[in-house]
Design an enzyme around this catalytic site. Structure first.
Site, PDB file in Angstrom:
ATOM      1  N   ARG A  12       1.754   5.869   9.840  1.00 59.00           N
ATOM      2  CA  ARG A  12       1.287   5.318   8.568  1.00 59.00           C
ATOM      3  C   ARG A  12      -0.126   5.827   8.238  1.00 59.00           C
ATOM      4  O   ARG A  12      -0.471   6.008   7.067  1.00 59.00           O
ATOM      5  CB  ARG A  12       1.352   3.794   8.568  1.00 59.00           C
ATOM      6  CG  ARG A  12       1.233   3.190   7.184  1.00 59.00           C
ATOM      7  CD  ARG A  12       1.580   1.713   7.169  1.00 59.00           C
ATOM      8  NE  ARG A  12       2.986   1.467   6.928  1.00 59.00           N
ATOM      9  CZ  ARG A  12       3.544   1.389   5.704  1.00 59.00           C
ATOM     10  NH1 ARG A  12       2.807   1.539   4.623  1.00 59.00           N
ATOM     11  NH2 ARG A  12       4.825   1.187   5.576  1.00 59.00           N
ATOM     12  N   GLU A  42      -0.281  -6.096   2.141  1.00 58.98           N
ATOM     13  CA  GLU A  42      -1.228  -5.159   2.741  1.00 58.98           C
ATOM     14  C   GLU A  42      -2.092  -4.365   1.767  1.00 58.98           C
ATOM     15  O   GLU A  42      -3.266  -4.131   2.039  1.00 58.98           O
ATOM     16  CB  GLU A  42      -0.461  -4.174   3.639  1.00 58.98           C
ATOM     17  CG  GLU A  42       0.172  -4.845   4.825  1.00 58.98           C
ATOM     18  CD  GLU A  42       1.126  -3.904   5.554  1.00 58.98           C
ATOM     19  OE1 GLU A  42       0.793  -3.483   6.658  1.00 58.98           O
ATOM     20  OE2 GLU A  42       2.196  -3.600   4.996  1.00 58.98           O
TER      21      GLU A  42
END
Ligand code: FAD
Ligand code: FES
Ligand code: FES
Lengths: 512, 798
Positions: free
Chosen positions: B328, B739
């Site tokens: 990520r 997030e």
């Protein structure tokens, strides 16, 4: 407790109020840190102060049960008319309209996410709700002073605080018929004597006791009998040791109920502060008589801690990073020590004898702090820390200089620091070097290197030695520039806000 | 999903889109909302567990030689758990099986080597202190640089490479200008207010029941079953609600539950494990610290032509989720910028520390900070305002990311950017800041705007599935079960809204159940911001099935084709007789009555819903694919003021414009944005993890590790949701929000950079070397660096 009486039996004298409550099924009060930092454990104590009973929020994790035996307490479960059912374990309970105004504001404005911090916030806000002082708003109307600092001792990891601040600011004045408010005008008995004993502590711990005398003579007698007994005032240092380092003592003497230690005498020449007075009450009662301390208070821990922390505890703890020592050193404070042998007085600078060591003799306690009432030409307090509110100092500094107005030369200087040596210290060589010099940038620049070299601080998790060393001089330079600019420089703690008075909101059900 | 199509004329979504308080808010403020450890008073005979923690970062020991005689002699100590008690596997690692529950090789300071069970917590603690373990200390790796030197890795090098002009080296060589940078990015402690907790007991059938504060009940169930050597059908795990998790309870809750279950297995009594803060900080993983080294090529305008980025993360001792986290980071180093030639290589380092784990953003923030650091330096090098250089490099419609995914809705980046610059009054404030700085030698302000593009989906594709079980009772009351867990993010509130609308009932008719593995099996963790996307679609589908069946029944009663019936407000009616219509009463049916009728007609009133995200895939070897279902966008403007004497600062004002699609629950979404921002700011400013040389964590409590308080919340904090942003491929047109806002806080770091730069003498263009986190001390050294015209960095406590 929440209007009912709870029997206390068979507990260790070191048992905290938090553990006690949770053991008894009052699990609304949470543990987030067990060191006074997060406020999840906050509960309300109805305390008899100088002006009468007052609700104060305190950290249950740092309050020993023995300190509050006999006190009127409220937990989050006891703030609305129909506390949520304990046994059903469900989030339902009272309707929104039946909630206490503080709770209702938190619900409606989105003040909770995971909700774990929420009971603590609600409790801090509840105490503030009944404390809020009337003032005038900027536009001249009657208003309520809201101190953002009142919830600075509560941590929330979810919300980012904005909705909580909003909830706080949306609160109206407590209604006339508010039962909690009415309670404040009824009499409250002072805390009396109490004690706890636990025998046969496992692991060979023997017997442990806690005594809570109700007079100074009683405390001194106990101390004379057992000089090794540990005194506990607010417990905000001591109970951290209990929780985090598993410290235990055979005998504890709680100073909670000793009224002689909670006095404040505002004399013409001097101010005499009882060592057992909590900092919140001290701040309130000083009413601005010691401006340097007013700079210190909002930076000293949080409201929750200051509601219990005492000046005596801060000095006797003798931590090199304590905040009051530099300020009191800069003000030439003296301490009064008492024992059954009598009292003696000592300049504060002689009180600190080594790393966490003081001049207290066996059987002696700190009775009072005497601060001369003189106003230096310039005096300020500085706290270098990671956070503006509720942090422990990397470096603390307090400076006081007297100038001869005609010549602008320094006639007297006090440069006191915390966090740069094993004890709180004064940079006496530089103080002397300043005397007779003009109060100019050149003088400050000239002495800065010497100031920087005055002490050899250590590195730790709060800051490196190099940074602390730099701060020795930088804080003093800042002080100089502030005296020139006529204002404080750099970030300041958020100011209190005065908001218009809102009409009380109707609430279903009786209050208390 | 024809059944969820909005019918004509009728407001069928009275709950979705409404700003509702959290469904447990009343419980939160009265203390009635319970968390795992609050259940303890119900288990009168519960035992308490306490670990024996290793004082060494790396050591060998023999489990068989652990001496518990002194501990057992203490009154109240019941037993000591060691490897000998494990009937199944001594293994709790989530992905790679590389974590022993009872180790023979200690891998980090504070690791539990054995557990003591006591009648009281006091007894368990005394017992743990009395257990004698013979450690043979081994050399330990405690810094990233040591690990790189020792080639101590947990993964191979993960690579994404793409180039317009062949390879990155060539592009760098051909670039008009180049620069290099290196940045250490600190980790972060989750500091969920509720520490890890579990209580294990026996259910009515004598099987294992675990209350666990876990984000991933299915995996907690699996790990407990693994350790006890049982099939999963004999283990039930319930996650009541969590007092915060943020990724820290995605896998790290598992050993806690495993110890409780093992204790219950051995003693036959309920066992409670609850970490206190110090245990939690010394035993559980954190956000990964990163080390970034890069070279960038750019032209005179500040257009990036090449970016070569090497990332290392400090994975701690075991793999945990570190590989996916590194992926990520790779996926997000480009942020909103088109980088024609990019090579990013990431590698996870093995050190003798806690095993670092998921934390809001999951590596994305670290990758993005590195990319933004590069852009800020390029801007400084070409002498242009950073916001102009950023905008110059934005993705445009039709662009693809370096891993080949189309940047869908790329136009939202400039739309958000210019909208926010306007609403935040950016240009005027920039001028005001410059004026302030010119007249204040000792205080400087800084203003910065930064964007966010964040990919939504688990990058491990198979995890993108969810299930729900909806039960309608004869009295018309409803229970909703789904696989997602509630940690404060408002998932249950959103599910409640979706279910209420899905069945056309009122909120108080629906009850959301605690998450349990016996209701919905094989669930994924509630993570990757995907909880409401995945579970929401599953709940919606379950409700749709029940509604269809009920519509058949109602259609017969009302003599109306089922497809013409609408369910809303607890009533069922033909669409031409909506509430308010004179015939509404006569030609409608109450939901309660209908439920009763359906039962009598032997129509099933419960349904399972299942959802999987379509068309996502990623080829690790090729570094290409479509790992994300979509991107969430946002931007933030932050203004700071810095004290030149001490490096202390305040955040004066924040403005945010964020893309949440069509918000299901605006109050919840705003809370996620604000909370994420402040948490991100904490990571980038005051929160500093410090390990001593021997691997001991020095910051092990709230007194040494500093979260933001109310004092850090900016007085002016403006948050807007991007209008006209419905996301067609997601339930109710919404977008994930957990997030992405975290990274909006990068604007604070960049504002600090601007303020620090303002302390430099005019003539002096030394780059700002700003440590990360930018604590007052780090800011102070950065100021000293620019004052002296050179880059100098002294890190704390080293
Ligand atoms: C979260 C938190 C934040 C804090 N922040 C700060 C801060 O910002 N600045 C700062 O300076 N401190 C801070 N502290 C430390 C602490 O609050 C103060 O030192 C406080 O003043 C201690 O007072 P107390 O009454 O609680 O002391 P206690 O804990 O009761 O006692 C401390 C010590 O003093 C002794 N003692 C107490 N009273 C007497 C007496 N009258 N005579 C003799 N001995 C006595 C006790 O035996 C004990 O050894 C913080 C503590 C916490 C938990
Ligand atoms: S538990 Fe954190 S302050 Fe008491
Ligand atoms: S709401 Fe979760 S910690 Fe405050």
């Amino acid at each position: 407790m929440n209007g009912e009486s709870l029997e206390v039996e068979g507990i260790d004298p070191h048992t905290t109020l938090l553990d006690f409550l949770r053991d008894r099924g009052l699990v609304g009060t949470k543990e987030g840190c067990a060191e006074g930092e997060c406020g999840a454990c906050a509960v309300v104590v109805l305390r008899l102060e100088h002006e009468g009973p007052r609700y104060v929020a305190v950290n249950a994790c740092l309050t020993l049960v023995g300190s509050v035996l006999g006190a009127e307490l409220r937990t989050v479960e006891g703030l609305s008319p129909q506390p949520g059912s304990r046994s059903a374990g469900r989030a339902a309970g009272p309707s929104v309209a039946e909630l206490h105004p503080v709770q209702r504001a938190m619900v409606e404005l989105g003040g909770s996410q995971c909700g774990y911090c929420t009971p603590g916030f609600v409790v801090s806000m509840f105490a503030e709700y009944y404390r809020r002082e009337a003032s005038l708003t900027p536009s001249g109307e009657p208003g309520l002073r809201w101190d953002p600092e009142s919830v600075a001792g509560n941590l929330c990891r979810c919300t980012g605080y904005r909705p909580i601040r909003e909830a706080m600011r949306s609160l109206p004045l407590a209604a006339e018929d508010d039962g909690f408010r009415a309670r404040l005008s009824q009499p409250l008995a002072p805390l009396g004597e109490a004690s706890l004993v636990r025998e046969d502590v496992p692991g060979g711990g023997g017997t442990r006791r806690l005594h809570r005398p109700a007079s100074l003579a009683g405390a001194l007698a106990l101390l004379a009998e057992e000089p090794a007994a540990k005194l506990i005032a607010g417990g905000t240092d001591l109970v951290v040791e209990v929780n985090q380092r598993d410290r235990r003592w055979p005998t504890l003497i709680a100073l909670e109920a000793v009224d002689e230690l909670r006095t404040l005498e505002l004399g013409g020449e001097e101010i005499r502060i009882g060592a057992g007075l909590n900092l919140s009450e001290l701040e309130h009662r000083l009413g601005g008589a010691l401006p340097l301390l007013d700079e210190l208070f909002p930076l000293f821990s949080s409201r929750l801690i200051r509601n219990r922390a005492t000046l005596g505890g801060n000095l006797v703890n003798a931590s090199p990073i304590g905040d009051s020592p530099p300020a009191l050193l800069a003000l030439d404070a003296r301490v009064v020590l008492a024992s059954q042998r009598g009292e003696r007085e000592l300049p504060l600078v002689e009180f600190f004898t080594g790393y966490r060591q003081t001049a207290l003799a066996p059987g002696e306690l700190l009775r009072a702090v005497i601060v001369p009432r003189r106003a230096p030409t310039h005096a300020h307090f500085y706290k270098v820390s990671k956070r503006v509110l509720d942090d422990i100092s990397t470096v603390a500094a307090a400076f006081a200089v007297d100038l001869d107005p005609a010549s602008n030369t320094v006639t007297r200087a006090r440069l006191a620091y915390g966090g740069v040596a094993a004890t709180p210290v004064r940079a006496q060589a530089v103080e002397q070097a300043l005397v007779g010099r003009p109060w100019t940038a050149e003088t400050v620049a000239e002495l800065a290197p010497q100031l920087r070299e005055s002490f050899t601080p250590l590195s730790d998790h709060r800051g490196s030695a190099a940074y602390r060393q730099a701060m020795l001089a930088r804080t003093f330079e800042k002080f100089f520039h502030e005296t020139q600019a006529g204002r404080r420089l750099g970030p300041q703690p958020p100011p209190s806000v005065v908001l218009p008075v809102l009409p009380p909101r109707p609430q279903k059900g009786a209050n208390a | 999903m024809s059944s969820s199509e909005p019918p004509p004329n009728v407001p069928v979504t009275p709950h979705v889109g409404k700003a509702l308080p959290h469904e447990s808010a009343v419980g939160h403020v009265t203390g009635a909302a319970h968390y795992t450890d609050d259940l303890l008073p119900r288990y009168a005979d519960a035992l308490h567990a306490w670990p024996v923690q290793s004082p060494h970062a790396h050591a060998r020991l023999s489990q068989a030689a652990i001496d518990d005689a002194a501990a057992l002699a203490i009154e109240g100590v019941v037993t000591v758990l060691t490897v000998a008690d494990v009937p199944g596997a001594n293994e709790v690692g989530p992905v790679a099986h590389d974590e022993a529950l009872f180790p023979e090789e200690v891998m980090h300071c504070g690791q539990a080597v054995a557990w003591v069970l006591g009648e009281t917590l006091e007894a368990a603690k005394l017992g743990a202190a009395a257990v004698v373990v013979d450690y043979e200390p081994l050399p330990a790796i405690t810094t990233m640089r040591q690990a790189i030197a020792a080639e101590s890795f947990l993964t191979e090098a993960l690579v994404i490479e793409s180039g317009d002009s062949g390879d990155v080296e060539a592009a760098l060589a051909a670039a008009p200008h180049t620069l290099e940078g290196e940045l250490e990015i600190g980790g972060q402690e989750h500091f969920y207010l509720e520490t890890q907790a579990a209580i294990a007991c026996w259910d009515e059938a004598g099987e294992v029941f675990v209350h666990s504060s876990t984000q991933h009940p299915s995996e907690t169930q699996e790990v407990v079953a693994r350790v006890l050597g049982l099939h999963r059908n004999r283990v039930t795990c319930q996650s009541l609600r969590m007092g915060g998790a943020f990724g820290g309870k995605e896998v790290q809750a598992n050993p806690v539950a495993a110890v409780a279950a093992l204790g219950a297995h051995k003693t036959g009594r309920p066992v409670r494990v609850r970490y206190d803060r110090q245990l939690d900080m010394t035993m559980t993983g954190k956000r990964h610290p990163f080390l970034a080294r890069y070279r960038a090529g750019y032209d005179g305008d500040g257009r990036i032509v090449a970016f070569d980025l090497q990332l290392y993360s400090d994975g701690g001792y075991s793999l945990d989720l570190s590989k996916a986290i590194m992926f990520r980071a790779l996926f997000h180093c480009d942020n909103c910028y088109r980088i024609p030639n990019l090579r990013v290589v990431g590698r996870v380092l093995r050190t003798h520390k806690t095993s670092q784990t998921a934390f809001r953003g999951f590596g994305g923030p670290q990758g993005m900070v590195a990319g933004e650091d590069m852009l800020a330096r390029v801007a400084q090098a070409v002498g242009k305002p950073a916001h102009e250089v950023r905008a110059l490099n934005f993705y445009a419609e039709g662009d693809r990311t370096p891993y080949g995914q189309l940047v869908r809705d790329a136009e939202r980046i400039p739309r958000i950017w210019s909208g926010l610059m306007g609403s935040a009054d950016f240009e005027a404030r920039r001028a005001a800041v410059a004026e302030f700085n010119a007249s204040h030698p000792h205080e400087k302000r800084g203003l910065a705007i930064t964007p966010v593009k964040f990919g939504i989906s688990f990058t491990t594709s198979f995890l993108n599935q969810a299930g729900a079980l909806v039960l309608v009772y004869q009295d018309g009351s409803v229970q909703v079960n789904h696989g997602g867990t509630e940690m404060g993010q408002g998932l249950h509130t959103k599910m409640l809204q979706i279910a209420a609308d899905g069945l056309g009932v009122t909120l108080d008719q629906v009850r959301l159940m605690p998450t349990r593995t016996d209701k919905v099996p094989n669930t994924s963790a509630t993570a990757a911001s995907s909880g409401s996307d995945l579970n929401g679609a599953a709940v919606e589908r379950a409700c749709a099935q029940i509604r269809e069946r009920m519509a058949e029944v109602a259609g017969r009663r009302l003599q109306v084709p089922p497809m013409d019936l609408r369910f809303a407000g607890g009533r069922v009616f033909p669409f031409w007789c909506a509430p308010g219509h004179p015939d509404h009463g006569a030609s409608s049916l109450g939901f309660v009555e209908l439920a009763q009728q359906a039962y009598l007609e032997r129509v099933s009133l419960f349904a399972a819903g299942y959802y999987r995200t379509p068309a996502i895939h990623y080829d690790e070897a090729a570094g290409r694919g479509k790992p994300f279902h979509y991107f969430a966008y946002g931007a933030a403007v932050s203004e700071v003021e810095v004290d030149g004497f001490t490096g202390q600062f305040v955040l004066r004002r924040v403005d945010i414009l964020h893309d949440v699609g069509s918000s299901i629950s605006p109050l919840i979404d705003r809370g996620q944005i604000e909370g994420g921002f402040i948490q991100g700011m904490g990571w980038l400013t005051s929160e500093e993890l410090i390990w001593a040389e021997d691997g001991r964590l020095a910051t092990r409590g709230a007194s040494t590790y500093k979260l933001p308080t109310l004092g850090e919340c900016p007085e002016a904090f403006h948050v807007e949701l991007l209008p006209m942003a419905a996301e067609p491929a997601v339930v109710k047109g919404s977008k994930a929000v957990g997030e992405p806002p975290f990274m909006l806080a990068i604007s604070v770091r960049e504002a600090l950079r601007e303020a620090v730069a303002a302390f430099a003498a005019e003539s002096n263009a030394a780059p700002v070397e700003l440590g990360c986190p930018s604590t007052p001390e780090a800011v102070y050294w950065a100021i000293e660096g620019v004052r002296e015209g050179r880059a100098k960095q002294v890190s704390a406590a080293e």
